[in-house]
Design a protein around this motif. Structure first.
Motif, PDB file in Angstrom:
ATOM      1  N   VAL A 533       0.869  -1.202   0.166  1.00 48.15           N
ATOM      2  CA  VAL A 533      -0.035   0.165  -0.148  1.00 48.15           C
ATOM      3  C   VAL A 533       0.689   1.466   0.032  1.00 48.15           C
ATOM      4  N   PRO A 534       1.029   1.963  -0.945  1.00 48.02           N
ATOM      5  CA  PRO A 534       1.714   3.306  -1.190  1.00 48.02           C
ATOM      6  C   PRO A 534       1.313   4.209  -0.152  1.00 48.02           C
ATOM      7  N   GLU A 535       2.073   5.052   0.140  1.00 45.37           N
ATOM      8  CA  GLU A 535       1.859   6.202   1.091  1.00 45.37           C
ATOM      9  C   GLU A 535       0.847   7.065   0.602  1.00 45.37           C
ATOM     10  N   GLY A 536      -0.170   7.475   1.608  1.00 46.75           N
ATOM     11  CA  GLY A 536      -1.273   8.285   1.349  1.00 46.75           C
ATOM     12  C   GLY A 536      -2.522   7.604   0.392  1.00 46.75           C
ATOM     13  N   GLU A 622      12.417  -3.260  -4.195  1.00 43.51           N
ATOM     14  CA  GLU A 622      11.547  -2.070  -4.339  1.00 43.51           C
ATOM     15  C   GLU A 622      10.344  -1.920  -3.566  1.00 43.51           C
ATOM     16  N   GLU A 623       9.744  -3.338  -3.374  1.00 46.23           N
ATOM     17  CA  GLU A 623       8.555  -3.381  -2.923  1.00 46.23           C
ATOM     18  C   GLU A 623       8.710  -3.483  -1.222  1.00 46.23           C
ATOM     19  N   LEU A 624       9.490  -3.872  -0.704  1.00 42.49           N
ATOM     20  CA  LEU A 624       9.884  -4.089   0.654  1.00 42.49           C
ATOM     21  C   LEU A 624      10.432  -2.570   1.210  1.00 42.49           C
ATOM     22  N   GLU A 625      11.308  -1.917   0.314  1.00 48.22           N
ATOM     23  CA  GLU A 625      11.461  -0.364   0.713  1.00 48.22           C
ATOM     24  C   GLU A 625      10.498   0.396   0.465  1.00 48.22           C
ATOM     25  N   ALA A 626       9.595   0.389  -0.283  1.00 45.19           N
ATOM     26  CA  ALA A 626       8.493   1.330  -0.580  1.00 45.19           C
ATOM     27  C   ALA A 626       7.427   0.753   0.980  1.00 45.19           C
ATOM     28  N   CYS A 627       7.352  -0.323   1.107  1.00 38.97           N
ATOM     29  CA  CYS A 627       6.425  -0.642   2.304  1.00 38.97           C
ATOM     30  C   CYS A 627       6.977   0.080   3.591  1.00 38.97           C
ATOM     31  N   GLN A 628       8.282  -0.225   3.681  1.00 41.28           N
ATOM     32  CA  GLN A 628       8.996   0.263   4.973  1.00 41.28           C
ATOM     33  C   GLN A 628       8.782   1.842   5.262  1.00 41.28           C
ATOM     34  N   GLU A 629       9.035   2.407   3.926  1.00 43.30           N
ATOM     35  CA  GLU A 629       9.082   3.681   3.941  1.00 43.30           C
ATOM     36  C   GLU A 629       7.778   4.513   4.068  1.00 43.30           C
ATOM     37  N   ALA A 630       6.577   3.750   3.629  1.00 48.68           N
ATOM     38  CA  ALA A 630       5.286   4.054   3.771  1.00 48.68           C
ATOM     39  C   ALA A 630       4.670   3.953   5.331  1.00 48.68           C
ATOM     40  N   LEU A 632       6.928   3.886   7.948  1.00 51.11           N
ATOM     41  CA  LEU A 632       7.767   4.960   8.795  1.00 51.11           C
ATOM     42  C   LEU A 632       7.163   6.392   8.733  1.00 51.11           C
ATOM     43  N   SER A 633       6.808   6.562   7.305  1.00 51.40           N
ATOM     44  CA  SER A 633       6.262   7.998   7.376  1.00 51.40           C
ATOM     45  C   SER A 633       4.664   8.086   7.952  1.00 51.40           C
ATOM     46  N   PHE A 634       3.923   6.908   7.877  1.00 52.05           N
ATOM     47  CA  PHE A 634       2.644   6.909   8.558  1.00 52.05           C
ATOM     48  C   PHE A 634       2.866   7.136  10.238  1.00 52.05           C
ATOM     49  N   LYS A 635       3.942   6.305  10.866  1.00 51.47           N
ATOM     50  CA  LYS A 635       4.221   6.479  12.110  1.00 51.47           C
ATOM     51  C   LYS A 635       4.459   7.849  12.721  1.00 51.47           C
TER      52      LYS A 635
END
Length: 637
Positions: A533-536, A622-630, A632-635
């Motif tokens: 799930v992308p951020e936002g 790429e998928e795992l990085e995007a998931c982790q970034e999303a 961390l940004s949400f937190k």
């Protein structure tokens, strides 16, 4: 010093004691899971700890100033008002003052009347005198932490959201000890994940009852087992508890066998006649009397539930075929252009947010509803039975016996006549309990009765809508085994992640706005396969009654396995890229082609293999990085 210390507590409500001299301590910061069969007294023990009832004997020592809050198993039917009103109800003595202040603020929003300003000043003066500002701040803080809209009406909420509001009500007093009775009941998967993270971050001590084994494994630091009126404490994880409990029960069987053998020998001796009662043998007689008392006081372990499903003839190979099926409630899409095929023997899990339309999908699959668009084709010789999570098939005013037997005293199970009382005994209903009205049964007993009623009917399609709520873990595991061995088709709606993992072969997931997607495997398999799930752009959790921001699924946290994979992937990719470059250089060397042709083929094959492996690794990274970034940004929000 322990937060609370129970010493030699006994309690009975007629019959065998519910608690027989139990002792228990709970320390600050502990997260203790209370385990026991339905009817053993788990909820009663929580009431005792909360001070809502008194014991018959024994003492309870509480740390000075200890604040205890309890979240009950069922949502009370009498609660009304706004979310703010319900949460503020946890403050108690300051409730009326806070309610007056909140009402004046709301009225001022409609216009700045001078009299209202004077009234506000007077109320705020009273709040300052009563030190109510701190309580007001706690309410606002809890509402914010739990993402609740203060103005929304409690009655309009879904069952899961009502549980979240009641949790806020329990937390508003900043408790030292929080008591949670089946906190995951009626919560969807997103809410359960949120609850897990919340409880892990909670600073208060926890005592909780749950049938959710994954919640137990993730949260509990100690397990308390309540059985036959006694408690035993098991530090460590759930797997350790199961192993050590099994060893303890095996030792108990051996000990009881030795005891019974000695008692039998002494009974033979005493019957030999007058010689046994001579003065020199009085000590042995007294020992025999003590043995008799001990045997009489022994409480045997309750038997295990024995369940069997009455099988019908085989259905056709095709159970149901859905082709581009759509269904809407008014203007809201529930199912949009969904296609799937159910084959005899499939075990399908259905998951999604509360109110997404899972029950609607079941009804479409069974032919009880017609789609707005698309085609549904049902197979032949289908004999479904339906487990309704609301237990509507049970008449609360009739007895257990009447609900099952419809006036008869026997029932046919797999072609064999059985007495109803004997059949109900397989589901742990005692002869006196079968004559009790259903309305006084516990939630677990009602679930067992409904299973008994449904399994007595011949079937080749089992439709189970949240069957695990309120069942104890032993019964849950037996139900799992039964469903795995069932030769027919299973359609299972559940939020129990371990149950889904152990039973289903594929999973249909509601992913928002009418979108459904089918995945191979159970819950954990879905986590691995689902799109990040992308951020936002979190998928909205639709509800048939409400749509609120709190119902959106947040970006998920990486699992331990995914986090480790993300950690090692860059090094693996670099290693493969180095090997790839070396192969390019080797294949550019003319000397390679002057030798054995097998070396050329080997190098070419390895290069093609590396290209495929690198493509997969890049995509995964790429998928795992995007998931982790999303996440961390949400937190940070």
């Amino acid at each position: 010093m322990a937060l609370i210390d129970l010493q030699d507590i006994s309690l009975a409500f007629g019959g065998a004691p519910l608690f027989n001299g139990i002792s228990l301590q709970i320390e600050a910061g502990e997260r203790v899971c209370l385990i026991g069969r339905n009817g053993e007294g788990k909820s009663t023990l929580m009431k005792l700890i909360a001070g809502e009832i008194d014991s018959d004997s024994g003492k309870i020592f509480r740390q000075q100033g200890l604040v205890i809050a309890r979240l009950r198993q069922e949502v009370p039917s009498h609660i009304s008002g706004s979310i703010y009103d319900v949460v503020a109800g946890g403050i108690g003595e300051l409730l009326e003052l806070l309610a007056r202040h909140h009402a004046v603020i709301n009225r001022l929003a409609d216009g700045h009347d001078a009299e209202l300003l004077d009234e506000l000043a007077a109320v705020e003066q009273e709040m300052a005198t009563a030190d109510a500002w701190q309580a007001e701040q706690r309410i606002e803080s809890v509402l914010s932490r739990l993402q609740l809209d203060a103005e929304q009406e409690f009655a309009s909420l879904s069952g899961g959201m009502k549980r979240r509001v009641l949790l806020a009500r329990a937390l508003v007093n900043d408790p030292d000890l929080l008591l949670l009775d089946e906190p995951t009941n009626h919560l969807d998967l997103a809410a359960i994940s949120w609850l897990e993270e919340f409880l892990l971050s909670c600073k208060c001590a926890l005592l909780f009852v749950t049938h959710d084994r994954q919640l137990l494994k993730k949260i509990a630091t100690r397990i308390i087992d309540l059985e036959r009126g006694l408690v035993t404490s098991w530090p460590g994880d759930y797997a350790t508890y199961l192993r050590r409990k099994e060893d303890m029960l095996a030792e108990e069987v051996v000990h009881n066998a030795r005891f019974d053998k000695k008692l039998a020998q002494e009974e033979v001796w005493i019957r030999k006649g007058i010689k046994a009662r001579r003065t020199r043998n009085e000590g042995r007689v007294r020992e025999l009397l003590e043995l008799r008392r001990s045997r009489q006081a022994r409480r045997e372990q309750l038997g295990k539930v024995r369940m069997d499903i009455t099988a019908a003839g085989k259905s056709g190979k095709l159970v149901a075929a859905l082709k581009k099926v759509s269904f809407r409630y008014e203007d809201r899409p529930v199912i949009e252009a969904f296609s799937t095929t159910l084959i005899r023997g499939d075990k399908i899990g259905i998951i999604g947010p509360n109110g997404a339309g899972k029950t609607t999908l079941l009804r479409l699959m069974l032919g009880d509803l017609d789609p707005d668009n698309g085609e549904i084709r049902l197979g032949t010789n289908l004999q479904p039975v339906y487990f309704d999570q609301q237990r509507a098939q049970l008449d609360p005013d009739k007895t257990v016996l009447e609900n099952l037997g419809d006036g008869g005293d026997s029932i046919e199970i797999n072609g064999r006549q059985r007495h109803i009382i004997g059949y109900l005994g397989d589901f742990l209903f005692t002869p006196d309990r079968v004559r009790s009205p259903v309305r006084i049964l516990s939630g677990g007993e009602r679930n067992r009765l409904l299973l008994a009623k449904l399994f007595a009917k011949p079937s080749n399609v089992l439709v189970l809508d949240e069957p695990t709520n309120d069942l104890d873990m032993e019964t849950l595991e037996l139900l799992e085994e039964l469903l795995m061995e069932y030769k027919g088709t299973v359609l299972l709606v559940s939020h129990d992640r371990a149950f889904l993992n152990n039973v289903v072969t594929s999973t249909i997931v509601f992913e928002g706005e009418g979108r459904l997607q089918e995945y191979v495997g159970g819950y954990d398999d879905w986590l691995q396969q689902r799109p990040v799930v992308p951020e936002g752009k979190a998928v909205k959790q639709e509800s048939e009654k409400e749509q609120t921001p709190t119902n959106s699924i947040p970006p998920r946290k990486l699992t331990f396995k995914e986090a480790k994979e993300l950690e090692v992937l860059p090094a693996k990719i670099e290693e493969m890229e180095v090997e790839q470059q070396e192969l390019y250089e080797t294949m550019a060397d003319q000397n390679l082609y002057q030798g054995d042709g097998a070396a050329v083929a080997q190098a070419k094959n390895r290069l093609e293999e590396l290209e495929g492996l690198l493509a997969v690794a890049y995509h995964c990274w790429e998928e795992l990085e995007a998931c982790q970034e999303a996440y961390l940004s949400f937190k940070k929000q």
